[in-house]
Design a protein around this motif. Structure first.
Motif, PDB file in Angstrom:
ATOM      1  N   ASP A 110       0.635  -1.103   0.077  1.00 59.52           N
ATOM      2  CA  ASP A 110      -0.008  -0.048  -0.029  1.00 59.52           C
ATOM      3  C   ASP A 110       0.880   1.181   0.055  1.00 59.52           C
ATOM      4  N   GLY A 111       1.849   1.290  -0.850  1.00 61.87           N
ATOM      5  CA  GLY A 111       2.653   2.785  -0.871  1.00 61.87           C
ATOM      6  C   GLY A 111       3.477   2.705   0.396  1.00 61.87           C
ATOM      7  N   ARG A 112       4.022   1.573   0.966  1.00 62.23           N
ATOM      8  CA  ARG A 112       4.676   1.914   2.172  1.00 62.23           C
ATOM      9  C   ARG A 112       5.743   0.763   2.146  1.00 62.23           C
ATOM     10  N   LEU A 113       6.934   1.219   2.501  1.00 58.12           N
ATOM     11  CA  LEU A 113       8.030   0.226   2.517  1.00 58.12           C
ATOM     12  C   LEU A 113       8.396  -0.183   3.905  1.00 58.12           C
ATOM     13  N   TYR A 114       8.211  -1.452   4.259  1.00 56.62           N
ATOM     14  CA  TYR A 114       8.039  -1.854   5.771  1.00 56.62           C
ATOM     15  C   TYR A 114       9.502  -2.486   5.928  1.00 56.62           C
ATOM     16  N   ALA A 115      10.168  -1.956   6.926  1.00 56.11           N
ATOM     17  CA  ALA A 115      11.333  -2.624   7.455  1.00 56.11           C
ATOM     18  C   ALA A 115      11.978  -1.858   8.594  1.00 56.11           C
ATOM     19  N   ARG A 116      12.996  -2.569   9.631  1.00 55.81           N
ATOM     20  CA  ARG A 116      13.381  -1.782  10.682  1.00 55.81           C
ATOM     21  C   ARG A 116      14.387  -0.627   9.915  1.00 55.81           C
ATOM     22  N   GLY A 117      14.205   0.338  10.413  1.00 55.05           N
ATOM     23  CA  GLY A 117      15.155   1.531  10.001  1.00 55.05           C
ATOM     24  C   GLY A 117      14.614   2.279   8.652  1.00 55.05           C
ATOM     25  N   ALA A 118      13.544   1.890   8.192  1.00 50.88           N
ATOM     26  CA  ALA A 118      12.997   2.337   6.711  1.00 50.88           C
ATOM     27  C   ALA A 118      12.808   4.078   7.252  1.00 50.88           C
ATOM     28  N   SER A 119      12.021   4.245   8.362  1.00 53.34           N
ATOM     29  CA  SER A 119      11.631   5.449   8.654  1.00 53.34           C
ATOM     30  C   SER A 119      12.696   6.086   9.439  1.00 53.34           C
ATOM     31  N   ASP A 120      13.473   5.285  10.401  1.00 55.90           N
ATOM     32  CA  ASP A 120      14.471   5.940  11.359  1.00 55.90           C
ATOM     33  C   ASP A 120      15.686   5.141  10.923  1.00 55.90           C
ATOM     34  N   VAL A 121      16.689   5.731  10.269  1.00 57.05           N
ATOM     35  CA  VAL A 121      16.406   6.736   9.414  1.00 57.05           C
ATOM     36  C   VAL A 121      17.274   6.435   8.067  1.00 57.05           C
ATOM     37  N   LYS A 122      17.319   5.555   7.857  1.00 51.98           N
ATOM     38  CA  LYS A 122      17.997   5.087   6.508  1.00 51.98           C
ATOM     39  C   LYS A 122      17.422   5.611   5.360  1.00 51.98           C
ATOM     40  N   GLY A 123      16.111   5.687   5.086  1.00 58.43           N
ATOM     41  CA  GLY A 123      15.072   6.504   4.151  1.00 58.43           C
ATOM     42  C   GLY A 123      15.863   7.927   3.911  1.00 58.43           C
ATOM     43  N   SER A 124      15.777   8.491   4.726  1.00 60.88           N
ATOM     44  CA  SER A 124      15.998   9.867   4.913  1.00 60.88           C
ATOM     45  C   SER A 124      17.411  10.211   4.556  1.00 60.88           C
ATOM     46  N   THR A 125      18.313   9.052   5.242  1.00 57.77           N
ATOM     47  CA  THR A 125      19.827   9.508   5.096  1.00 57.77           C
ATOM     48  C   THR A 125      20.166   8.983   3.635  1.00 57.77           C
ATOM     49  N   LEU A 126      19.651   8.200   3.028  1.00 58.39           N
ATOM     50  CA  LEU A 126      19.966   7.619   1.596  1.00 58.39           C
ATOM     51  C   LEU A 126      19.396   8.865   0.696  1.00 58.39           C
ATOM     52  N   ILE A 127      18.413   9.454   0.825  1.00 55.48           N
ATOM     53  CA  ILE A 127      17.919  10.667   0.054  1.00 55.48           C
ATOM     54  C   ILE A 127      19.095  11.625   0.062  1.00 55.48           C
ATOM     55  N   ALA A 128      19.694  12.113   1.328  1.00 54.14           N
ATOM     56  CA  ALA A 128      20.598  12.972   1.488  1.00 54.14           C
ATOM     57  C   ALA A 128      21.936  12.610   0.696  1.00 54.14           C
ATOM     58  N   VAL A 129      22.338  11.478   0.708  1.00 51.79           N
ATOM     59  CA  VAL A 129      23.381  10.879   0.083  1.00 51.79           C
ATOM     60  C   VAL A 129      23.319  10.760  -1.459  1.00 51.79           C
ATOM     61  N   GLU A 130      22.088  10.397  -1.798  1.00 52.16           N
ATOM     62  CA  GLU A 130      22.060  10.468  -3.259  1.00 52.16           C
ATOM     63  C   GLU A 130      21.764  11.830  -4.023  1.00 52.16           C
ATOM     64  N   THR A 131      21.131  12.709  -3.193  1.00 50.21           N
ATOM     65  CA  THR A 131      20.959  14.158  -3.512  1.00 50.21           C
ATOM     66  C   THR A 131      22.348  14.714  -3.948  1.00 50.21           C
ATOM     67  N   VAL A 132      23.413  14.420  -3.062  1.00 47.56           N
ATOM     68  CA  VAL A 132      24.673  15.136  -3.298  1.00 47.56           C
ATOM     69  C   VAL A 132      25.202  14.321  -4.372  1.00 47.56           C
ATOM     70  N   GLY A 133      25.125  13.048  -4.465  1.00 51.27           N
ATOM     71  CA  GLY A 133      25.751  12.407  -5.557  1.00 51.27           C
ATOM     72  C   GLY A 133      25.155  12.774  -6.984  1.00 51.27           C
ATOM     73  N   ALA A 134      23.742  13.239  -6.969  1.00 54.21           N
ATOM     74  CA  ALA A 134      23.191  13.528  -8.182  1.00 54.21           C
ATOM     75  C   ALA A 134      23.922  15.015  -8.805  1.00 54.21           C
ATOM     76  N   PHE A 135      24.027  15.850  -7.668  1.00 54.62           N
ATOM     77  CA  PHE A 135      24.443  17.075  -8.038  1.00 54.62           C
ATOM     78  C   PHE A 135      26.045  16.779  -8.705  1.00 54.62           C
ATOM     79  N   LEU A 136      26.680  16.063  -8.138  1.00 58.39           N
ATOM     80  CA  LEU A 136      28.224  15.715  -8.737  1.00 58.39           C
ATOM     81  C   LEU A 136      28.095  15.151 -10.064  1.00 58.39           C
ATOM     82  N   ALA A 137      27.030  14.396 -10.263  1.00 58.68           N
ATOM     83  CA  ALA A 137      26.824  13.622 -11.532  1.00 58.68           C
ATOM     84  C   ALA A 137      26.311  14.484 -12.681  1.00 58.68           C
ATOM     85  N   VAL A 138      25.476  15.154 -12.194  1.00 61.72           N
ATOM     86  CA  VAL A 138      24.617  16.084 -13.447  1.00 61.72           C
ATOM     87  C   VAL A 138      25.213  17.584 -13.646  1.00 61.72           C
TER      88      VAL A 138
END
Lengths: 465, 465
Positions: A110-138
Motif C-alpha cells: 500500500d505505498g509503504r516500505l516496511y522494514a526496521r530503519g526504513a523511517s528511522d532513518v535509512k530512508g532519509s539518510t539515503l535521500i541526502a546521500v543520493e542528492t549530493v551524488g546527483a549534483f556531482l553527476a549532473v
C-alpha cells in the motif's frame, strides 16, 4: 540548477528504492553485539556508495564505540559548508512476532516500505546521500560544500559522539548542519522544525533507617522511606500539574502571543490525541496541550521504587526508596541550574533524620531553537512551500535531539532537521515503515534545499560559542 | 505437686538439651520443598517423643499442606482442657555465609545454643512437651487435660490452619490455649504478654493512560502514574505520621491513663532503641514510642513501584503504579472496616481519569487482648513472679500473632503466649540462638503454670463466639 538534478533523481527513483532496500537488509542494530556484522555491512555499503558517487575523504571517525562515517565534497570555495547528518544504526527489531513481514526483509504494501530503519532513518539518510551524488553527476559539483557525518550510535544515546567531535573537530568545521533525522511534525500539514526541548536528569535515593524493619515492631515510630518519597514527589506539582519547584523556571522562555500563535497554527485535535493515548485531559490550564508539550518545561518521575515488590505481601517497613527523574527544558533554562533547583527543592523538604543521596550526571542538554529569521529555516520554508504548494507551519518538538545542542555547543553551528519521516511510522516499534511518497518528496526537496543554501555565503550563518 | 516435677525436669536438663539438639539437627524448613525430608523427620521425632512420654491419640492433622501434630492426655475430668501450641517448622537458613556455625549443627557458645529454630520455636516447644511428659512420669497425670497442637506452617503464614481447625473442630475443644511461641518482651525485665496488634492488608494499582508514553512527546499534558501514586500515599499521614484516613480509627481503643501507665511500666530507652535502628525519632507526639508501636494503629506502605527501575535512565512517562499496604490494628478496630476506610480514602482522592484497582483478601486479623483479670494472665503473672522474684510487667506486642485471634474466633478460646524466647535472639536471621538459662527457666515455669491452671475449673475461663 537543481531542476535537472531533481529530474535525474526522480528518473532514478526505482534504482534508489532498490538501493534503500539493500541497505535495509543489513541488520545494523547498534545496541546488540550479535549484530556487529550487520553494523559493519551497513558501514561498508554506505562508504562504498559515497565513494561511487564521487565523495572524497571517505573514512571512519573512531571514538571508542561504533564509528561514524565521514565523507566530504569541498569543491565550492566561498559557498557555505554544510554537515549532513544521518545515522546508519537502527533499533532492535523485537518483538519479532508482531512484524507482518520480517524486519530485515523490506516489503512494500500500500505505498509503504516496511522494514526496521526504513523511517528511522535509512530512508532519509539515503535521500541526502543520493542528492549530493546527483549534483556531482549532473552538475559536476554541489551548490554547497558538504561533509557527511553518519553516526552509528544514535539509537543507543550517542555515547561516543562527544569524543568523536572532540577528536575530529578540525575536520568538522562547517557553517550549519542539516539533519536527515527528525523533522516532520504532522502527517497532514507541512511543517518545518524550529526547535526541541532540552533535558536534564536526576536520580536520588532516600534512607530513613540503617535497615529495613518489621512493620509490627517499629511501625508508628520510625519513618517509612516510601511515605517520605511520596511526600517529596507529591510536593513537586500542584493538582493541575503545575511545577512547584522554586527556581526551576528561572530564565525559561516566556510564552508570548507570537509563540501562542505559532503553536496554534498546527491543526491539533486535542480530544483525538487524548483518545489515542487512552488518557484524560490534564495539565496547566493556562496553556494548550501543544504548548504544554513543547514550550513548557516538565519534571517527570520516570521510575520510583522501594520495599517489597514481589508476589504476596511482606510486613516490612522499608528504609530505602529510589526515584529517577527527567526534566524537559525550554529555551532559556540552564540544565545545571534546573537540576540544582530540583535538588534544592528536595533537600529543603527532606525532614531531619532522612538522608538524601543524589546520583546524576552534571548538566544535560539545553533546548534548541532556530531563530525566526535563521537562513536554514527560511530556506527550508521556501522549499517546503514549493514542494507542497502550502506554507509550512513552524513546529517545536517536545522531545530532545541532543545532537542539535551538541553541534551548537561544540562546533558553534546551528542545525535544521529536514528528515522525511512522519510521526506515525512506528519508528522503534514493530512494522516500522516509510512512505514511498516521502521518498519522492525527499528527492524533490533536498536538491532544492541545497540549491537555496548555495545562494548564501558563509557569513549569512550565525556562529555561536 | 509441681515441685517434684520441676526437680525431675531440672535433673534431666542435659538429656533434654541433647534432645533439643537432635531436633535442631532436623532441617524443617516449611517454605522450601527441598526440605521435605527434614519436615518429615521433625514430625517423626516429635510424635515419637510424645508417644514415649505417654501422650495418647498421637496423630497428624491434615489440612492440605504441612500437617500439624496432635497428641492428648485427657485424664483429669473436671479440670480445664488446655491446647498447647507450638510449631516444628523453621525459617530458611539463608544467607548461609553469615552463620558462624552451620545452622543445622547446633553449637553452644557462651551459654547460648546456636541453631536455626533454637529460639523460634523448637526450644520452647520441647520445654512444653517435656513438662507434660514429666507430670505423667512423676505424678502419673497432669494437673490439666492437655491437647498438643504443633503446627508445621507457622513460618509460611499458616495457610492450612483454618482448614485444619475447621476439619478437627471436635478434637480441638478446649478451655484455653497456651502458646510456646511468643511471649517475652524484654531481655532484662520479666514480662507477660497481654495482647498484640491485628493486621489487614491492601494492594492497589493505578493507571493514567492506556500505555507508557514518551516523556518528551506527552510530558506536561498526561498524568504521570507515579506522581498520582505519590499524592495518594502522601495524603494518608501528616508530617508527624498521624493517620489522616477518615473512619480508619473508628472503634479503636482509647489510650486511657491505665493503658499509658501499663505501657510506661516496661523500662524503655527510646534513644537506645532509635540508635539500634539507625533511625531518627518520629511519630505522633501525643504518644510515647511504646504506645505508638503497640496501642496505636498504623498504615504502612510495604512496597511501591512503577516505571523504569533498571540501570541508567529511560524517558518514559509511566502509566501504571503499584503499592502494597498493611495496616496494624488495635483492639476495637474491625479489619474489614479499616480496610474499607483506606480504600474509600484513596478512591475519594483519586482524580477523574485515573483508574484504581484494588487487590486484597477481605478481612484480616483483629487485635488480640487478654482481659486484665483473665485467669491465664493471673496464673502467668504469679508463676513469673515466683521464678524471677519480681512482678512481671504486662506488655502488648506491636506485631500480629494470627493464631491467637484465629483460636478465639474459631474455637472461642483465649490464648496466652508463654514462650521463653527473648526478642534479641535473631529469630529469622543468621546465628539464631536460644539462651541455656531460658531452657532452665522454662523447665521451672511450665510445671508451675500447668499446676496453677489445674487449680481452676473449666467454668473459670471466659468463652467467646
Amino acid at each position: 540548477m537543481s531542476e535537472k538534478v531533481g529530474q535525474h533523481l526522480l528518473a532514478q527513483r526505482e534504482a534508489i528504492l532498490d538501493r534503500l532496500q539493500s541497505l535495509l537488509r543489513l541488520p545494523s542494530v547498534s545496541t546488540d553485539p550479535a549484530y556487529a556484522a550487520g553494523m559493519a555491512a551497513a558501514r561498508e555499503f554506505l562508504m562504498e556508495r559515497l565513494r561511487a558517487l564521487g565523495l572524497q575523504d571517505v573514512q571512519l571517525l573512531e571514538g571508542g564505540g561504533q564509528p561514524a562515517i565521514y565523507a566530504s565534497w569541498t569543491g565550492a570555495p566561498g559557498r557555505p559548508t554544510i554537515i549532513v547528518y544521518g545515522h546508519y544504526d537502527v533499533q532492535p527489531p523485537d518483538p519479532l512476532e508482531l512484524w507482518l513481514s520480517p524486519p530485515f526483509e523490506p516489503a512494500i504494501r500500500d505505498g509503504r516500505l516496511y522494514a526496521r530503519g526504513a523511517s528511522d532513518v535509512k530512508g532519509s539518510t539515503l535521500i541526502a546521500v543520493e542528492t549530493v551524488g546527483a549534483f556531482l553527476a549532473v552538475e559536476g559539483g554541489c551548490p554547497v560544500n558538504v561533509k557527511f557525518f553518519l553516526e552509528g550510535e544514535e539509537e543507543v544515546g550517542s555515547p561516543s559522539l562527544p569524543a568523536i567531535i572532540e577528536k575530529y573537530r578540525d575536520l568538522l568545521t562547517a557553517d550549519a548542519m542539516l539533519s536527515a533525522d527528525g523533522g516532520r511534525g504532522s502527517t497532514t500539514t507541512p511543517t518545518v522544525s524550529i526547535g526541541c526541548r532540552g533535558i536534564t536528569a536526576l536520580q536520588f535515593s532516600l534512607r530513613t533507617a540503617a535497615k529495613d524493619a518489621h512493620s509490627g515492631r517499629v511501625g508508628g515510630a520510625v519513618r517509612n522511606a516510601l511515605h517520605e518519597m511520596a511526600k517529596l514527589i507529591a510536593s513537586m506539582h500542584d493538582e493541575q500539574g503545575r511545577i512547584l519547584v522554586e527556581g526551576f523556571l528561572d530564565g525559561a522562555l516566556d510564552v508570548t502571543q507570537d509563540i501562542r500563535a505559532e503553536s496554534a497554527a498546527l491543526p491539533f485535535d486535542e480530544a483525538a490525541w487524548y483518545a489515542a493515548l487512552g488518557a484524560a485531559p490534564f495539565g496547566d490550564p493556562d496553556y494548550s496541550v501543544r504548548e504544554r508539550t513543547t514550550v513548557r518545561p516538565t519534571v517527570e518521575v520516570n521510575g520510583m521504587w522501594g520495599g517489597y515488590t514481589g508476589a504476596g505481601g511482606k510486613t516490612v517497613l522499608p528504609c530505602e526508596a529510589h526515584a529517577k527523574l527527567t526534566m524537559r527544558l525550554v529555551p532559556g533554562q540552564d540544565p545545571a541550574a534546573a537540576q540544582a533547583a530540583v535538588r534544592r527543592h528536595l533537600e529543603a523538604r527532606c525532614p531531619a533524620g532522612v538522608a538524601l543521596e543524589f546520583h546524576y550526571r552534571p548538566g544535560g542538554t539545553r533546548a534548541f531553537t532556530l531563530g525566526p529569521q535563521h537562513p536554514l529555516l527560511l530556506a527550508a520554508e521556501r522549499v517546503t512551500e514549493w514542494v507542497h504548494g502550502q506554507r509550512p507551519v513552524r513546529v517545536r518538538a517536545g522531545g530532545t535531539v541532543p545532537i542539535t545542542t551538541l553541534f551548537q555547543e561544540s562546533l558553534g553551528i546551528d542545525s535544521l532537521m529536514f528528515g522525511l519521516a512522519m510521526p506515525d511510522e512506528d519508528a522503534h516499534a514493530p512494522n516500522e515503515f516509510f512512505r514511498l511518497s516521502s521518498l519522492e518528496e525527499g528527492l524533490r526537496s533536498w536538491p532544492l534545499l541545497l540549491t537555496e543554501l548555495g545562494q548564501l555565503s558563509p557569513a549569512d550563518f550565525p556562529k555561536r560559542g
